[in-house]
Enzyme design. Structure first.
Site, PDB file in Angstrom:
ATOM      1  N   LYS A 178       0.693  -1.150  -0.020  1.00 47.17           N
ATOM      2  CA  LYS A 178      -0.033  -0.069   0.024  1.00 47.17           C
ATOM      3  C   LYS A 178       0.763   1.321   0.010  1.00 47.17           C
ATOM      4  O   LYS A 178       1.700   1.549   0.962  1.00 47.17           O
ATOM      5  CB  LYS A 178      -0.982   0.069   1.333  1.00 47.17           C
ATOM      6  CG  LYS A 178      -1.933   1.021   1.241  1.00 47.17           C
ATOM      7  CD  LYS A 178      -2.687   1.262   2.209  1.00 47.17           C
ATOM      8  CE  LYS A 178      -2.133   2.490   3.304  1.00 47.17           C
ATOM      9  NZ  LYS A 178      -1.969   3.762   2.814  1.00 47.17           N
ATOM     10  N   GLU A 253      10.423   1.594   9.892  1.00 49.37           N
ATOM     11  CA  GLU A 253      11.480   2.689   9.729  1.00 49.37           C
ATOM     12  C   GLU A 253      10.640   3.780   9.858  1.00 49.37           C
ATOM     13  O   GLU A 253       9.811   4.179   9.246  1.00 49.37           O
ATOM     14  CB  GLU A 253      11.855   2.412   8.304  1.00 49.37           C
ATOM     15  CG  GLU A 253      12.570   1.308   7.895  1.00 49.37           C
ATOM     16  CD  GLU A 253      14.010   1.129   8.422  1.00 49.37           C
ATOM     17  OE1 GLU A 253      14.536   2.301   8.991  1.00 49.37           O
ATOM     18  OE2 GLU A 253      14.533   0.118   8.634  1.00 49.37           O
ATOM     19  N   CYS A 287      13.186  11.822   5.973  1.00 46.62           N
ATOM     20  CA  CYS A 287      13.457  11.489   7.175  1.00 46.62           C
ATOM     21  C   CYS A 287      14.895  11.665   7.718  1.00 46.62           C
ATOM     22  O   CYS A 287      15.132  11.835   9.007  1.00 46.62           O
ATOM     23  CB  CYS A 287      12.994  10.103   7.510  1.00 46.62           C
ATOM     24  SG  CYS A 287      13.944   8.968   6.203  1.00 46.62           S
ATOM     25  N   GLU A 389       9.360  15.751  15.847  1.00 44.32           N
ATOM     26  CA  GLU A 389       9.527  15.591  14.344  1.00 44.32           C
ATOM     27  C   GLU A 389       8.835  16.704  13.830  1.00 44.32           C
ATOM     28  O   GLU A 389       7.529  16.463  14.273  1.00 44.32           O
ATOM     29  CB  GLU A 389       9.529  14.440  13.871  1.00 44.32           C
ATOM     30  CG  GLU A 389       9.790  14.333  12.519  1.00 44.32           C
ATOM     31  CD  GLU A 389       9.384  12.741  11.674  1.00 44.32           C
ATOM     32  OE1 GLU A 389       8.591  12.377  11.965  1.00 44.32           O
ATOM     33  OE2 GLU A 389      10.437  12.463  11.077  1.00 44.32           O
TER      34      GLU A 389
HETATM   35  P1  NAD Z   1       2.279   7.816   8.205  1.00 44.74           P
HETATM   36  O1  NAD Z   1       2.554   7.084   9.405  1.00 44.74           O
HETATM   37  O2  NAD Z   1       0.901   8.641   8.399  1.00 44.74           O
HETATM   38  O3  NAD Z   1       1.691   6.922   7.122  1.00 44.74           O
HETATM   39  C1  NAD Z   1       2.670   6.090   6.561  1.00 44.74           C
HETATM   40  C2  NAD Z   1       1.798   4.995   5.796  1.00 44.74           C
HETATM   41  O4  NAD Z   1       1.325   4.003   6.702  1.00 44.74           O
HETATM   42  C3  NAD Z   1       0.820   5.469   4.853  1.00 44.74           C
HETATM   43  O5  NAD Z   1       0.624   4.630   3.779  1.00 44.74           O
HETATM   44  C4  NAD Z   1      -0.501   5.511   5.708  1.00 44.74           C
HETATM   45  O6  NAD Z   1      -1.759   5.224   4.964  1.00 44.74           O
HETATM   46  C5  NAD Z   1      -0.220   4.031   6.374  1.00 44.74           C
HETATM   47  N1  NAD Z   1      -0.839   3.933   7.752  1.00 44.74           N
HETATM   48  C6  NAD Z   1      -1.095   5.192   8.654  1.00 44.74           C
HETATM   49  N2  NAD Z   1      -1.603   4.562   9.740  1.00 44.74           N
HETATM   50  C7  NAD Z   1      -1.635   3.158   9.686  1.00 44.74           C
HETATM   51  C8  NAD Z   1      -2.018   2.235  10.697  1.00 44.74           C
HETATM   52  N3  NAD Z   1      -2.425   2.424  11.766  1.00 44.74           N
HETATM   53  N4  NAD Z   1      -1.867   0.971  10.189  1.00 44.74           N
HETATM   54  C9  NAD Z   1      -1.187   0.490   8.858  1.00 44.74           C
HETATM   55  N5  NAD Z   1      -0.938   1.588   8.060  1.00 44.74           N
HETATM   56  C10 NAD Z   1      -0.923   2.719   8.714  1.00 44.74           C
HETATM   57  O7  NAD Z   1       3.296   8.738   7.808  1.00 44.74           O
HETATM   58  P2  NAD Z   1       3.365   9.728   6.671  1.00 44.74           P
HETATM   59  O8  NAD Z   1       2.948  10.877   7.097  1.00 44.74           O
HETATM   60  O9  NAD Z   1       3.022   9.090   5.487  1.00 44.74           O
HETATM   61  O10 NAD Z   1       5.091  10.080   6.320  1.00 44.74           O
HETATM   62  C11 NAD Z   1       5.936  10.832   7.134  1.00 44.74           C
HETATM   63  C12 NAD Z   1       6.732   9.903   8.125  1.00 44.74           C
HETATM   64  O11 NAD Z   1       7.462   8.799   7.524  1.00 44.74           O
HETATM   65  C13 NAD Z   1       7.692  10.675   9.129  1.00 44.74           C
HETATM   66  O12 NAD Z   1       7.590  10.432  10.320  1.00 44.74           O
HETATM   67  C14 NAD Z   1       9.054  10.340   8.759  1.00 44.74           C
HETATM   68  O13 NAD Z   1      10.144  10.461   9.520  1.00 44.74           O
HETATM   69  C15 NAD Z   1       8.864   9.043   8.562  1.00 44.74           C
HETATM   70  N6  NAD Z   1       9.601   8.353   7.447  1.00 44.74           N
HETATM   71  C16 NAD Z   1      10.660   7.288   7.948  1.00 44.74           C
HETATM   72  C17 NAD Z   1      11.493   6.894   6.958  1.00 44.74           C
HETATM   73  C18 NAD Z   1      12.751   6.005   7.483  1.00 44.74           C
HETATM   74  O14 NAD Z   1      13.383   5.236   6.558  1.00 44.74           O
HETATM   75  N7  NAD Z   1      12.839   5.852   8.735  1.00 44.74           N
HETATM   76  C19 NAD Z   1      11.601   7.145   5.707  1.00 44.74           C
HETATM   77  C20 NAD Z   1      10.689   8.207   5.193  1.00 44.74           C
HETATM   78  C21 NAD Z   1       9.715   8.759   6.203  1.00 44.74           C
END
Ligand code: NAD
Length: 485
Positions: A178, A253, A287, A389
């Protein structure tokens, strides 16, 4: 092939492109214009159920397909990504708001590198064998897990999506994936390319939808045996709460609040150029961006003056304009969050040295979500602004007197994803690198990475490591066989 962004995105299940069963869609908004430009399925557990069924059916054949055939089809996907660079970059920019040149130069080429790396990697995998003198031989079979779930965020949409999918497929698993509902288009275009490349039906299934419905259904499905997730620490906690009692394999991650530690003996010009990038690239929505800039006291004032002057010159505007350095932030919701974080910094006593405001676009971008590059000083290491963050074009400056003080400030954070160290003193670089609580450390550079190295963070930045053999291993189930001689 002529890859085109449709008005309505479809799910990719059992090799077919299909509408969500409930018939519901989410508006897909271009953050540079604030306009709806397509719709993405608002799928739920029923679509996930179909996808899992398709993946289970495809698994016996895919997991026993000769390595060379798996290599050919995955490598073909890499080639198609390269051939469709322009269409993919435009789709990503329209979804995400990042400058088009950045998508073309970094994100899309890295997505094809992911497929190429793991396609070729699978041809060279070897497993371990341990000899117990003349008593026995142990060897380890590394078998694919079965059906695995891959969930990715919006900031580097195709790059991070393929970073999970490619190793999972290369290791012989079938995947239910997804992309973020905020940036679904390149995930959809990937499904079109997989069909063109001849990936067998059901091997990869891409289900579009929101996290709490579609994402949570993937995590909770009993036939999905491993979850690779990249996203926020908040969602990571929810995912762990569901997956841990089901004893699923988990790679998380998560977020970061990365220190950029600058000593007085650094290579000034290189440090300045790179710090500008590590602060504001992709509007600070990487990130790995260094959002806490820690500067040795003796050069603090000089650094501050030059950094502010250089950041002032960053052109914020239409991502399609090649002179644009900073595009739009990804959504209205995220725009509001970043602006509220700047307000919080002011309430906490922070002094805004640069920016701090929204920017009004003009012409097609007049309703876009633009924020000025923002630099803040005067805040201590443990205030909320320096602990939470923000994930936007906002950095804080702090000064330190000694190496120990720099380390203490760096390690105050609950996060531990990456850190950058600027010094010409090799011993100090190694000393500080060993003591910073982060999974990835850059010395006198930023964002350089060999795909073979482990990638991931400490503390609230997650568990598990992705990349190279770590990723291939994650997506296998090791089984030890002991033969008595
Ligand atoms: P998010 O957690 O809101 O969403 C990420 C994904 O998870 C989306 O596809 C979302 O639909 C899904 N999701 C959300 N809640 C869920 C749940 N309860 N169960 C299953 N899936 C769920 O994150 P975002 O706002 O899309 O991305 C930004 C975040 O990602 C920041 O915190 C950033 O630091 C982090 N990030 C981390 C890395 C890394 O490698 N550590 C890389 C890129 C981004």
């Amino acid at each position: 092939m002529n890859l085109q962004a449709p008005e309505r995105i479809a799910n990719y299940i059992a090799g077919d492109l299909q509408a969500p069963i409930n018939g519901k869609y989410i508006d897909n908004i271009n953050p540079a214009t604030g306009q709806v430009y397509s719709q993405t399925p608002d799928s739920d557990a029923k679509d996930v159920e179909e996808a899992v069924g398709a993946a289970l059916a495809a698994f016996p054949k895919w997991s026993t397909t000769p390595q060379e055939e798996r290599f050919k089809v995955l490598n073909r996907i890499a080639e198609l990504i390269d051939q469709n660079l322009d269409a993919l970059a435009l789709a990503e920019t329209n979804d995400n708001g990042k400058p088009l040149w950045l998508s073309k130069k970094v994100d899309i080429p890295r997505a094809s590198s992911n497929f190429r790396f793991f396609a070729t990697g699978l041809m060279h995998v070897s497993t371990e064998s341990h000899n117990m003198e003349d008593k026995a031989i142990n060897y380890t079979l590394r078998q694919p897990i079965g059906v695995v779930g891959c969930i990715s965020p919006w900031n580097l949409p195709l790059y991070l999506f393929t970073w999970k999918i490619a190793p999972a497929l290369a290791a012989g698993n079938c995947v239910v994936a997804k992309p973020s509902e905020v940036t679904p288009m390149t995930g959809y275009l990937l499904s079109v390319m997989c069909r063109e490349a001849g990936l067998p039906a059901g091997v990869l299934n891409i289900v579009h939808g929101a996290g709490p419905d579609c994402g949570a259904a993937i995590v909770a499905h009993p036939d999905i045996k491993a979850i690779s997730f990249t996203g926020s620490t908040r969602a990571g906690k929810d995912i762990a709460a569901t997956a841990a009692p089901m004893f699923k394999k988990l790679s998380l991650e998560l977020g970061g609040k990365n220190p950029n530690i600058i000593f007085a003996d650094c290579d000034w010009d290189k440090m300045m150029r790179t710090t500008l990038q590590s602060s504001f690239a992709n509007q600070g929505q990487i990130c790995l961006c260094g959002s806490r800039v820690l500067v040795e006291e003796s050069i603090y004032e000089k650094f501050k003056a030059e950094f502010v002057a250089r950041a002032k010159k960053l052109t914020v505007g239409d991502p399609l304009d090649e002179n644009t350095k900073q595009g739009a932030v990804v959504s209205k919701m995220h725009f509001d969050k970043v602006i509220s974080c700047i307000d919080l910094a002011k309430q906490e006593g922070g002094k805004i040295l640069l920016g701090g405001n929204a920017i009004k676009g003009s012409g097609r971008t007049e309703n876009g979500y633009f924020i000025e590059p923002t630099i803040i000083e005067g805040l201590g290491p443990s205030c909320r602004t320096n602990m939470e963050e923000i994930f936007g074009p906002v950095v804080t400056l702090q000064s330190f007197k000694t190496e120990d003080e720099a380390l203490a400030m760096a390690n105050t954070s609950d996060y531990g994803l990456s850190a950058t160290i600027w010094t010409q003193d090799v011993s100090r670089a190694n000393r500080v690198a060993a003591k910073v609580h982060s999974g990835i450390i850059w010395v006198n550079c930023w964002l350089l990475r060999d795909l073979r190295t482990p990638f991931g963070g400490f503390k609230n930045s997650g568990v598990g490591r992705e990349g190279g053999w770590e990723a291939m291993r994650f997506f296998t189930e090791p089984k030890n066989v002991c033969i008595e001689l």
